[in-house]
Design a protein around this motif. Structure first.
Motif, mmCIF file in Angstrom:
data_model
loop_
_atom_site.group_PDB
_atom_site.id
_atom_site.type_symbol
_atom_site.label_atom_id
_atom_site.label_comp_id
_atom_site.label_asym_id
_atom_site.label_seq_id
_atom_site.Cartn_x
_atom_site.Cartn_y
_atom_site.Cartn_z
ATOM 1 N N THR A 119 -15.495 3.145 5.657
ATOM 2 C CA THR A 119 -14.395 2.952 6.598
ATOM 3 C C THR A 119 -14.447 1.541 7.159
ATOM 4 O O THR A 119 -15.509 1.070 7.583
ATOM 5 C CB THR A 119 -14.494 3.947 7.772
ATOM 6 N N LEU B 237 -9.422 2.211 8.742
ATOM 7 C CA LEU B 237 -8.784 2.433 7.448
ATOM 8 C C LEU B 237 -9.841 2.741 6.390
ATOM 9 O O LEU B 237 -10.960 2.251 6.461
ATOM 10 C CB LEU B 237 -8.018 1.185 6.985
ATOM 11 N N HIS B 238 -9.457 3.580 5.412
ATOM 12 C CA HIS B 238 -10.216 3.631 4.167
ATOM 13 C C HIS B 238 -9.221 3.438 3.024
ATOM 14 O O HIS B 238 -8.052 3.133 3.259
ATOM 15 C CB HIS B 238 -11.036 4.919 4.032
ATOM 16 N N ASP C 158 -5.843 5.804 3.283
ATOM 17 C CA ASP C 158 -4.875 5.844 4.381
ATOM 18 C C ASP C 158 -5.518 5.277 5.637
ATOM 19 O O ASP C 158 -6.723 5.001 5.669
ATOM 20 C CB ASP C 158 -4.427 7.295 4.633
ATOM 21 N N ILE C 159 -4.721 5.136 6.683
ATOM 22 C CA ILE C 159 -5.257 4.821 7.996
ATOM 23 C C ILE C 159 -5.769 6.120 8.617
ATOM 24 O O ILE C 159 -5.122 7.162 8.536
ATOM 25 C CB ILE C 159 -4.191 4.167 8.903
ATOM 26 N N SER D 253 -6.310 4.992 15.168
ATOM 27 C CA SER D 253 -6.227 3.706 15.860
ATOM 28 C C SER D 253 -6.214 3.958 17.358
ATOM 29 O O SER D 253 -5.843 5.048 17.815
ATOM 30 C CB SER D 253 -4.965 2.934 15.435
ATOM 31 N N ILE E 224 -4.625 -3.454 12.440
ATOM 32 C CA ILE E 224 -4.424 -2.887 11.102
ATOM 33 C C ILE E 224 -4.470 -3.995 10.044
ATOM 34 O O ILE E 224 -5.085 -3.839 8.978
ATOM 35 C CB ILE E 224 -3.091 -2.124 11.040
ATOM 36 N N LYS F 207 -7.012 -4.337 6.923
ATOM 37 C CA LYS F 207 -6.546 -4.515 5.546
ATOM 38 C C LYS F 207 -7.231 -5.709 4.883
ATOM 39 O O LYS F 207 -7.654 -5.647 3.725
ATOM 40 C CB LYS F 207 -5.023 -4.686 5.531
ATOM 41 N N LEU G 122 0.391 1.854 3.163
ATOM 42 C CA LEU G 122 0.748 2.339 4.503
ATOM 43 C C LEU G 122 2.260 2.422 4.630
ATOM 44 O O LEU G 122 2.957 1.412 4.666
ATOM 45 C CB LEU G 122 0.165 1.399 5.574
ATOM 46 N N LEU H 33 2.537 5.120 10.314
ATOM 47 C CA LEU H 33 1.373 4.834 11.138
ATOM 48 C C LEU H 33 1.276 5.850 12.266
ATOM 49 O O LEU H 33 2.298 6.389 12.712
ATOM 50 C CB LEU H 33 1.465 3.425 11.740
#
Length: 423
Positions: free
Chosen positions: A185, A201-202, A205-206, A209, A366, A370, A383, A386
């Motif tokens: 992650t 994130l992985h 997907d996110i 947050s 984010i 990324k 993505l 969100l």
């Protein structure tokens, strides 16, 4: 990966009257050595010659003189490394801390109900007494003295608010920090004046947050800034220094609390790595006028990042840095990624291309995550939606965790509260 992790413990010295005089004289001599080191370094003299001259000339024990000169030259080195900003002064006034190594400049002795100290000031003069501090700090120091996994290191004796303190570094020599490449992650961290935004994130997907607010730091810094300007205008420099020290202690305390909160949140995820923006050279790109430049240049970005980094390392969590270019201007949705300065207006992000609205700092976090995935050669997820923006703010009763409100934003399966972003 083996990595040494260091923690600083603070204790009260409480010396008798003769001990106080010895410390006061040594503080003044350390200040003289510091000022002379900086002055000669500014004049372009050879640093090896400065070391040799001042270490032999100082009326301090040899170990302390060496460390005072070393700290002075490190201040000059940081000045050159970080964009020639904040040049050290060679006319520093007040007491200057005394650094010394364990079992050279100072020593500690365990007794059944206390820890006694002996600290060397000037040659053939020592200050003796009993350390006092919080039960946790005393227990940690006792454990560090007795354990093979810990090493007691450098200490600094100083005077703060008419109290004599000893700040002792203890190092865990066998702590294990996971390799960044093993992480599953990536947590992007966007540090700002009044909040830190985090996005996990992985490759698929996110995950989550959050925006952790600390508006009290911004408010207190603004208050002390105003008070210092007023005292400067009437020539009360002593009050100016007092306010500066009070602000430093307040900010230091709050940043420790925020960093603990950040690491607690990050620890929830599978094999995380925390990714920050590499803000070295940031000052070159900031020019918003004298008052705003002063405020932004003094922001504790680096200090909070360091607090988060070493607290995370104690949990085995590694950290990394990425190029911050356009992280605050680009739309984080993979199908868009439109980049322009007008996308951001204070705390609101509204993409002029796709119309998506978001909390500006969450959007930046984010983008940082990324870039962190890309740096690890991982696939960046597609993505398309969100999660709602959630905020956490420290209050008197503890942490408050809540979704933000007002303006509509992207919806997704993560939504579990009121939709919206804050102004």
């Amino acid at each position: 990966m083996q990595k040494s992790l260091t923690k600083t413990l603070v204790f009260q010295l409480q010396p008798d009257e003769s001990g106080q005089q010895l410390l006061a004289d040594a503080f003044l001599e350390a200040r003289r050595v510091y000022n002379e080191t900086i002055r000669r370094a500014k004049n372009g003299e050879d640093w090896d010659e400065i070391r040799q001259d001042l270490e032999s000339d100082a009326d301090l024990v040899n170990n302390t003189a060496q460390l005072v000169v070393q700290k002075s030259l490190e201040a000059m080195e940081n000045y050159y490394e970080y964009d020639d900003y904040n040049q050290p002064s060679h006319t520093k006034d007040g007491a200057y801390p005394l650094r010394s190594n364990y079992e050279e400049g100072y020593n500690l002795f365990l007794e059944d109900d206390c820890i006694r100290y002996r600290a060397s000031t000037k040659p053939y003069n020592t200050v003796k007494g009993t350390l006092s501090g919080s039960p946790d700090s005393l227990e940690q120091l006792r454990h560090a003295i007795q354990s093979d996994a810990w090493r007691v290191g450098t200490a600094e004796a100083m005077r703060r608010n008419k109290n004599y303190e000893l700040h002792i570094n203890i190092t865990h020599t066998k702590a294990k920090v996971r390799e960044k490449e093993e992480s599953r992650t990536v947590v992007g961290a966007d540090i700002n004046e009044d909040c830190v935004a985090l996005a996990a994130l992985h490759e698929e997907d996110i995950i989550d947050s959050v925006v952790i607010d600390y508006p009290e730091i911004k408010g207190k810094r603004h208050r002390y800034f105003t008070m210092r300007k007023r005292t400067q205008n009437v020539g009360k420099s002593s009050f100016d220094r007092m306010f500066e020290r009070k602000e430093e202690r307040f900010v230091h305390d709050r940043l420790h609390k925020v960093s603990r909160q950040v690491v607690e949140w990050v620890s929830r995820f599978e094999k995380p790595v925390i990714v920050f923006e590499d803000l070295k050279g940031m000052r070159d790109s900031i020019d918003y006028g004298t008052r705003m430049n002063c405020r932004l240049h003094s922001l504790p970005f680096r200090k909070l990042r360091e607090f988060i980094t070493y607290k995370a390392a104690f949990q085995g969590i590694p950290s990394d840095k990425i190029n911050p270019k356009y992280t605050s201007q680009a739309c984080s949705l993979t199908d868009c990624e439109h980049t322009t300065r007008v996308n951001r207006n204070k705390k609101r992000f509204k993409c002029v291309e796709c119309g998506r609205q978001d909390h500006a700092d969450r959007n930046a976090a984010i983008n940082i995550a990324k870039k962190g995935l890309g740096k690890l050669n991982r696939n960046v997820p597609a993505l398309k939606t969100l999660p709602n923006v959630r905020k956490m703010r420290r209050q008197a009763s503890g942490c408050v965790n809540q979704p933000t409100v007002t303006h509509g934003t992207a919806r997704s399966h993560h939504a579990d509260g009121i939709v919206g972003v804050s102004d």
